[in-house]
Design a protein around this motif. Structure first.
Motif, short mmCIF file in Angstrom:
data_model
loop_
_atom_site.label_atom_id
_atom_site.label_comp_id
_atom_site.label_asym_id
_atom_site.label_seq_id
_atom_site.Cartn_x
_atom_site.Cartn_y
_atom_site.Cartn_z
N ASP A 176 11.63 32.78 -35.96
CA ASP A 176 12.63 31.77 -35.56
C ASP A 176 13.59 31.45 -36.71
N ARG A 177 13.06 31.34 -37.93
CA ARG A 177 13.91 31.05 -39.10
C ARG A 177 14.87 32.21 -39.38
N GLN A 178 14.37 33.44 -39.26
CA GLN A 178 15.23 34.60 -39.51
C GLN A 178 16.33 34.70 -38.45
N VAL A 179 15.99 34.45 -37.20
CA VAL A 179 17.01 34.47 -36.14
C VAL A 179 18.08 33.43 -36.45
N GLU A 180 17.66 32.24 -36.81
CA GLU A 180 18.61 31.17 -37.13
C GLU A 180 19.49 31.53 -38.32
N SER A 181 18.87 32.05 -39.37
CA SER A 181 19.61 32.42 -40.57
C SER A 181 20.62 33.54 -40.30
N ALA A 182 20.17 34.60 -39.65
CA ALA A 182 21.05 35.74 -39.37
C ALA A 182 22.16 35.37 -38.39
N THR A 183 21.83 34.57 -37.39
CA THR A 183 22.84 34.15 -36.41
C THR A 183 23.93 33.34 -37.09
N ALA A 184 23.53 32.44 -37.97
CA ALA A 184 24.51 31.62 -38.69
C ALA A 184 25.39 32.49 -39.59
N ALA A 185 24.79 33.45 -40.28
CA ALA A 185 25.55 34.32 -41.17
C ALA A 185 26.56 35.17 -40.40
N VAL A 186 26.13 35.75 -39.29
CA VAL A 186 27.02 36.59 -38.49
C VAL A 186 28.11 35.74 -37.83
N ALA A 187 27.76 34.54 -37.41
CA ALA A 187 28.74 33.65 -36.78
C ALA A 187 29.84 33.25 -37.77
N ARG A 188 29.48 33.12 -39.05
CA ARG A 188 30.49 32.79 -40.08
C ARG A 188 31.46 33.95 -40.27
N GLY A 189 30.99 35.14 -39.94
CA GLY A 189 31.82 36.33 -40.09
C GLY A 189 31.34 37.19 -41.25
N ALA A 236 14.21 44.20 -32.96
CA ALA A 236 15.25 44.54 -31.98
C ALA A 236 15.62 43.31 -31.15
N ASP A 237 14.62 42.52 -30.77
CA ASP A 237 14.90 41.26 -30.07
C ASP A 237 15.78 40.35 -30.92
N MET A 238 15.45 40.28 -32.21
CA MET A 238 16.21 39.44 -33.13
C MET A 238 17.66 39.91 -33.22
N ILE A 239 17.85 41.21 -33.35
CA ILE A 239 19.21 41.74 -33.46
C ILE A 239 20.00 41.43 -32.19
N GLN A 240 19.36 41.55 -31.04
CA GLN A 240 20.03 41.21 -29.78
C GLN A 240 20.43 39.73 -29.77
N ALA A 241 19.57 38.87 -30.23
CA ALA A 241 19.88 37.44 -30.26
C ALA A 241 21.02 37.14 -31.23
N VAL A 242 21.00 37.80 -32.39
CA VAL A 242 22.01 37.56 -33.43
C VAL A 242 23.39 38.05 -33.00
N PHE A 243 23.46 39.21 -32.36
CA PHE A 243 24.75 39.84 -32.06
C PHE A 243 25.27 39.59 -30.65
N LYS A 244 24.55 38.85 -29.84
CA LYS A 244 24.93 38.69 -28.43
C LYS A 244 26.30 38.03 -28.25
N ASP A 245 26.72 37.16 -29.15
CA ASP A 245 28.00 36.46 -29.00
C ASP A 245 29.09 36.97 -29.95
N VAL A 246 28.84 38.10 -30.62
CA VAL A 246 29.83 38.65 -31.55
C VAL A 246 30.96 39.30 -30.74
N SER A 247 32.18 38.97 -31.11
CA SER A 247 33.35 39.50 -30.41
C SER A 247 33.49 41.01 -30.62
N ALA A 248 34.03 41.67 -29.62
CA ALA A 248 34.27 43.11 -29.70
C ALA A 248 35.19 43.43 -30.87
N ASP A 249 34.85 44.47 -31.58
CA ASP A 249 35.64 44.99 -32.71
C ASP A 249 35.85 43.99 -33.84
#
Length: 163
Positions: A83-96, A114-127
């Motif tokens: 849960d902490r890694q998902v939160e950390s990676a999601t925040a980092a990717v969301a910042r750009g 793989a589940d974590m990567i899906q959660a982290v990248f699910k809202d990342v904009s195309a390109d």
């Protein structure tokens, strides 16, 4: 990952990367074959393995890579760490993530990673991640699932089978 841990990790990468540059005579394919994934429950071994695989896949990336690691599923605190890694990676990717950076994801718990990567990248904009490299170290069975979530982002995707 707290800042102290990240600083220590970056310092160890810098040292390891410098040491690797001195061994440029060894072909990359030969060096990659030399790496063997540690036992499923070898936490320390997996951390070193993730670092080594990340260094081998740096290519033209000049910035220190961002590593995301999950402890073995046998760890009693696995879910909290996940849960902490998902939160950390999601925040980092969301910042750009700027071009010229690399994100490396690896764990003996490949399906959960793989589940974590899906959660982290699910809202990342195309390109939105052109010039970024994403490395996934895991089981071949999880490769297609991870690749399908990374490709639309425009990031360069590299899969390394942990074997």
């Amino acid at each position: 990952m707290n800042n102290t841990m990240r600083a220590m990790l970056i310092a160890s990468f810098a040292l390891a990367f410098t040491a690797c540059k001195k061994e440029e005579a060894a072909p990359v394919a030969e060096a990659q074959q030399a790496l063997v994934a540690p036992a499923k429950d070898d936490d320390a071994g997996w951390k070193k393995y993730l670092q080594a695989v990340a260094i081998q896949n740096m290519g033209n990336i000049s910035n220190s890579p961002f590593l995301y690691y999950l402890a073995p599923e046998s760890d009693p605190e696995f879910q909290a760490k996940y849960d902490r890694q998902v939160e950390s990676a999601t925040a980092a990717v969301a910042r750009g993530v700027q071009p010229g950076n690399m994100l490396a994801f690896g764990s003996s718990a490949s399906a959960k990673m793989a589940d974590m990567i899906q959660a982290v990248f699910k809202d990342v904009s195309a390109d939105s991640m052109k010039g970024v490299r994403v490395v996934f170290i895991g089981d071949a069975a999880d490769n297609a699932r991870v690749q399908s979530i990374i490709q639309p982002t425009g990031a360069e995707y590299i899969f390394v089978e942990a074997k």
